[in-house]
Design a protein around this motif. Structure first.
Motif, PDB file in Angstrom:
ATOM      1  N   ALA A   1       0.989  -1.646  -0.190  1.00 47.96           N
ATOM      2  CA  ALA A   1       0.338  -0.432   0.283  1.00 47.96           C
ATOM      3  C   ALA A   1       1.188   1.304   0.056  1.00 47.96           C
ATOM      4  O   ALA A   1       1.061   2.125  -0.888  1.00 47.96           O
ATOM      5  CB  ALA A   1      -0.537   0.167   1.203  1.00 47.96           C
ATOM      6  N   GLY A   2       2.050   1.225   0.629  1.00 47.01           N
ATOM      7  CA  GLY A   2       2.260   2.575   0.573  1.00 47.01           C
ATOM      8  C   GLY A   2       3.755   2.621  -0.331  1.00 47.01           C
ATOM      9  O   GLY A   2       3.498   4.010  -0.666  1.00 47.01           O
ATOM     10  N   ALA A   3       4.239   1.103  -0.856  1.00 44.57           N
ATOM     11  CA  ALA A   3       4.542   1.404  -2.386  1.00 44.57           C
ATOM     12  C   ALA A   3       3.957   2.155  -3.832  1.00 44.57           C
ATOM     13  O   ALA A   3       3.626   3.471  -4.466  1.00 44.57           O
ATOM     14  CB  ALA A   3       5.273   0.540  -2.799  1.00 44.57           C
ATOM     15  N   THR A   4       2.101   1.280  -3.782  1.00 47.72           N
ATOM     16  CA  THR A   4       1.023   2.409  -4.198  1.00 47.72           C
ATOM     17  C   THR A   4       1.099   4.006  -4.033  1.00 47.72           C
ATOM     18  O   THR A   4       0.868   4.712  -4.944  1.00 47.72           O
ATOM     19  CB  THR A   4      -0.598   1.621  -3.985  1.00 47.72           C
ATOM     20  OG1 THR A   4       0.277   0.124  -4.329  1.00 47.72           O
ATOM     21  CG2 THR A   4      -1.131   2.302  -5.111  1.00 47.72           C
ATOM     22  N   LEU A   5       0.937   3.642  -3.188  1.00 41.65           N
ATOM     23  CA  LEU A   5       0.232   5.305  -2.375  1.00 41.65           C
ATOM     24  C   LEU A   5       1.662   6.652  -3.050  1.00 41.65           C
ATOM     25  O   LEU A   5       1.823   7.138  -3.590  1.00 41.65           O
ATOM     26  CB  LEU A   5       0.180   5.435  -1.368  1.00 41.65           C
ATOM     27  CG  LEU A   5      -1.106   5.091  -0.678  1.00 41.65           C
ATOM     28  CD1 LEU A   5      -0.586   5.789   0.822  1.00 41.65           C
ATOM     29  CD2 LEU A   5      -2.235   6.528  -1.372  1.00 41.65           C
ATOM     30  N   GLN A   6       3.051   5.740  -3.032  1.00 40.99           N
ATOM     31  CA  GLN A   6       3.905   6.649  -3.492  1.00 40.99           C
ATOM     32  C   GLN A   6       4.133   7.257  -4.475  1.00 40.99           C
ATOM     33  O   GLN A   6       4.714   7.944  -4.845  1.00 40.99           O
ATOM     34  CB  GLN A   6       5.532   6.009  -2.639  1.00 40.99           C
ATOM     35  CG  GLN A   6       7.126   6.547  -3.457  1.00 40.99           C
ATOM     36  CD  GLN A   6       6.588   8.076  -2.289  1.00 40.99           C
ATOM     37  OE1 GLN A   6       6.255   7.610  -1.052  1.00 40.99           O
ATOM     38  NE2 GLN A   6       6.880   9.243  -3.252  1.00 40.99           N
ATOM     39  N   ASN A   7       3.782   6.016  -5.510  1.00 32.81           N
ATOM     40  CA  ASN A   7       3.724   5.830  -6.948  1.00 32.81           C
ATOM     41  C   ASN A   7       2.751   7.056  -7.910  1.00 32.81           C
ATOM     42  O   ASN A   7       3.141   7.465  -8.509  1.00 32.81           O
ATOM     43  CB  ASN A   7       3.245   4.375  -7.550  1.00 32.81           C
ATOM     44  CG  ASN A   7       4.556   3.495  -7.756  1.00 32.81           C
ATOM     45  OD1 ASN A   7       5.053   3.931  -7.649  1.00 32.81           O
ATOM     46  ND2 ASN A   7       4.187   2.241  -7.780  1.00 32.81           N
ATOM     47  N   TYR A   8       1.256   6.989  -6.467  1.00 31.31           N
ATOM     48  CA  TYR A   8       1.023   7.792  -7.029  1.00 31.31           C
ATOM     49  C   TYR A   8       1.179   9.408  -6.894  1.00 31.31           C
ATOM     50  O   TYR A   8       0.949  10.297  -7.507  1.00 31.31           O
ATOM     51  CB  TYR A   8      -0.838   7.538  -5.795  1.00 31.31           C
ATOM     52  CG  TYR A   8      -1.831   6.663  -6.758  1.00 31.31           C
ATOM     53  CD1 TYR A   8      -1.614   6.567  -8.038  1.00 31.31           C
ATOM     54  CD2 TYR A   8      -2.311   6.039  -6.063  1.00 31.31           C
ATOM     55  CE1 TYR A   8      -2.558   5.166  -8.280  1.00 31.31           C
ATOM     56  CE2 TYR A   8      -2.965   4.530  -6.466  1.00 31.31           C
ATOM     57  CZ  TYR A   8      -3.569   4.656  -7.236  1.00 31.31           C
ATOM     58  OH  TYR A   8      -4.095   3.431  -7.573  1.00 31.31           O
ATOM     59  N   ASN A   9       2.073   9.422  -5.834  1.00 31.29           N
ATOM     60  CA  ASN A   9       1.796  10.888  -5.373  1.00 31.29           C
ATOM     61  C   ASN A   9       3.642  11.393  -6.086  1.00 31.29           C
ATOM     62  O   ASN A   9       3.293  12.353  -6.634  1.00 31.29           O
ATOM     63  CB  ASN A   9       3.281  10.569  -3.535  1.00 31.29           C
ATOM     64  CG  ASN A   9       3.397  11.759  -3.156  1.00 31.29           C
ATOM     65  OD1 ASN A   9       2.614  13.297  -3.566  1.00 31.29           O
ATOM     66  ND2 ASN A   9       4.758  11.928  -2.879  1.00 31.29           N
ATOM     67  N   ASN A  10       4.303  10.729  -6.700  1.00 32.33           N
ATOM     68  CA  ASN A  10       4.850  10.409  -7.700  1.00 32.33           C
ATOM     69  C   ASN A  10       4.303  11.111  -8.900  1.00 32.33           C
ATOM     70  O   ASN A  10       5.094  11.893  -9.868  1.00 32.33           O
ATOM     71  CB  ASN A  10       5.693   9.608  -7.567  1.00 32.33           C
ATOM     72  CG  ASN A  10       7.144   9.046  -7.150  1.00 32.33           C
ATOM     73  OD1 ASN A  10       7.240  10.140  -5.710  1.00 32.33           O
ATOM     74  ND2 ASN A  10       7.680   8.244  -6.865  1.00 32.33           N
ATOM     75  N   ASP A  11       3.426   9.937  -9.795  1.00 34.29           N
ATOM     76  CA  ASP A  11       2.604  11.047 -10.294  1.00 34.29           C
ATOM     77  C   ASP A  11       1.974  12.312 -10.344  1.00 34.29           C
ATOM     78  O   ASP A  11       2.166  12.824 -11.199  1.00 34.29           O
ATOM     79  CB  ASP A  11       1.291   9.541 -11.099  1.00 34.29           C
ATOM     80  CG  ASP A  11       2.458   8.379 -11.104  1.00 34.29           C
ATOM     81  OD1 ASP A  11       3.417   8.767 -11.784  1.00 34.29           O
ATOM     82  OD2 ASP A  11       1.532   7.371 -11.730  1.00 34.29           O
ATOM     83  N   LEU A  12       0.791  12.099  -9.168  1.00 32.21           N
ATOM     84  CA  LEU A  12       1.393  13.502  -8.647  1.00 32.21           C
ATOM     85  C   LEU A  12       1.836  15.110  -8.967  1.00 32.21           C
ATOM     86  O   LEU A  12       1.386  15.864  -9.801  1.00 32.21           O
ATOM     87  CB  LEU A  12       0.223  14.119  -7.505  1.00 32.21           C
ATOM     88  CG  LEU A  12      -1.490  13.029  -7.259  1.00 32.21           C
ATOM     89  CD1 LEU A  12      -2.077  13.109  -6.162  1.00 32.21           C
ATOM     90  CD2 LEU A  12      -2.294  13.832  -8.141  1.00 32.21           C
ATOM     91  N   VAL A  13       2.814  14.633  -8.361  1.00 33.56           N
ATOM     92  CA  VAL A  13       3.993  15.381  -8.887  1.00 33.56           C
ATOM     93  C   VAL A  13       4.417  15.326 -10.145  1.00 33.56           C
ATOM     94  O   VAL A  13       4.477  17.221 -10.202  1.00 33.56           O
ATOM     95  CB  VAL A  13       5.299  14.898  -7.835  1.00 33.56           C
ATOM     96  CG1 VAL A  13       6.832  16.079  -7.819  1.00 33.56           C
ATOM     97  CG2 VAL A  13       5.224  15.548  -5.688  1.00 33.56           C
ATOM     98  N   ARG A  14       4.849  14.983 -10.874  1.00 36.45           N
ATOM     99  CA  ARG A  14       4.831  15.233 -12.260  1.00 36.45           C
ATOM    100  C   ARG A  14       4.020  15.913 -12.878  1.00 36.45           C
ATOM    101  O   ARG A  14       4.324  16.663 -13.561  1.00 36.45           O
ATOM    102  CB  ARG A  14       5.139  13.549 -12.182  1.00 36.45           C
ATOM    103  CG  ARG A  14       5.737  13.801 -13.985  1.00 36.45           C
ATOM    104  CD  ARG A  14       5.737  12.571 -14.532  1.00 36.45           C
ATOM    105  NE  ARG A  14       5.137  11.369 -14.631  1.00 36.45           N
ATOM    106  CZ  ARG A  14       3.471  11.358 -15.403  1.00 36.45           C
ATOM    107  NH1 ARG A  14       3.641  12.294 -16.034  1.00 36.45           N
ATOM    108  NH2 ARG A  14       2.886  10.267 -14.729  1.00 36.45           N
TER     109      ARG A  14
END
Length: 118
Positions: free
Chosen positions: A23-36
């Motif tokens: 779940a943490g990895a998935t959230l981090q991916n979403y966060n990275n996508d949002l930042v991009r």
């Protein structure tokens, strides 16, 4: 069941640590996508700001040119109106007389001369 950010349910057989890490990895991916995405939007906004500034500069230059040309046109129209009025005032005095009018003037001069000679 535990719901993950991906929308998938985990069964109880999955270990809680693995589920939390996933779940943490998935959230981090979403966060990275949002930042991009946010960075891309900022770049697009800056591009638009530059484009708007260039268009505003061009608009100001054209408005200034238009003001100058409008003033110049007004001066030319004034000068032209004065010259046409002057030309129209001079026209009757500088117009060539018709042959009939010349004969009449000649007869009038001859009469004046004859009267003066007598």
């Amino acid at each position: 069941f535990v719901w993950l950010a991906t929308g998938r349910a985990c069964t109880r057989s999955t270990t809680p640590v693995a589920t939390m890490a996933q779940a943490g990895a998935t959230l981090q991916n979403y966060n990275n996508d949002l930042v991009r995405c946010i960075e891309e939007l900022r770049e697009k906004r800056e591009d638009l700001n530059r484009s708007v500034a260039q268009d505003e500069e061009e608009k100001a230059k054209i408005q200034n040119d238009l003001r100058i040309l409008t003033e110049r046109l007004a001066r030319i129209n004034d000068n032209l109106a004065r010259k046409v009025a002057s030309r129209n005032e001079c026209a009757p005095t500088t117009r060539r007389p018709s042959p009939h009018a010349r004969c009449h003037k000649l007869s009038a001069r001859q009469a004046q001369c004859a009267a003066g000679a007598l």
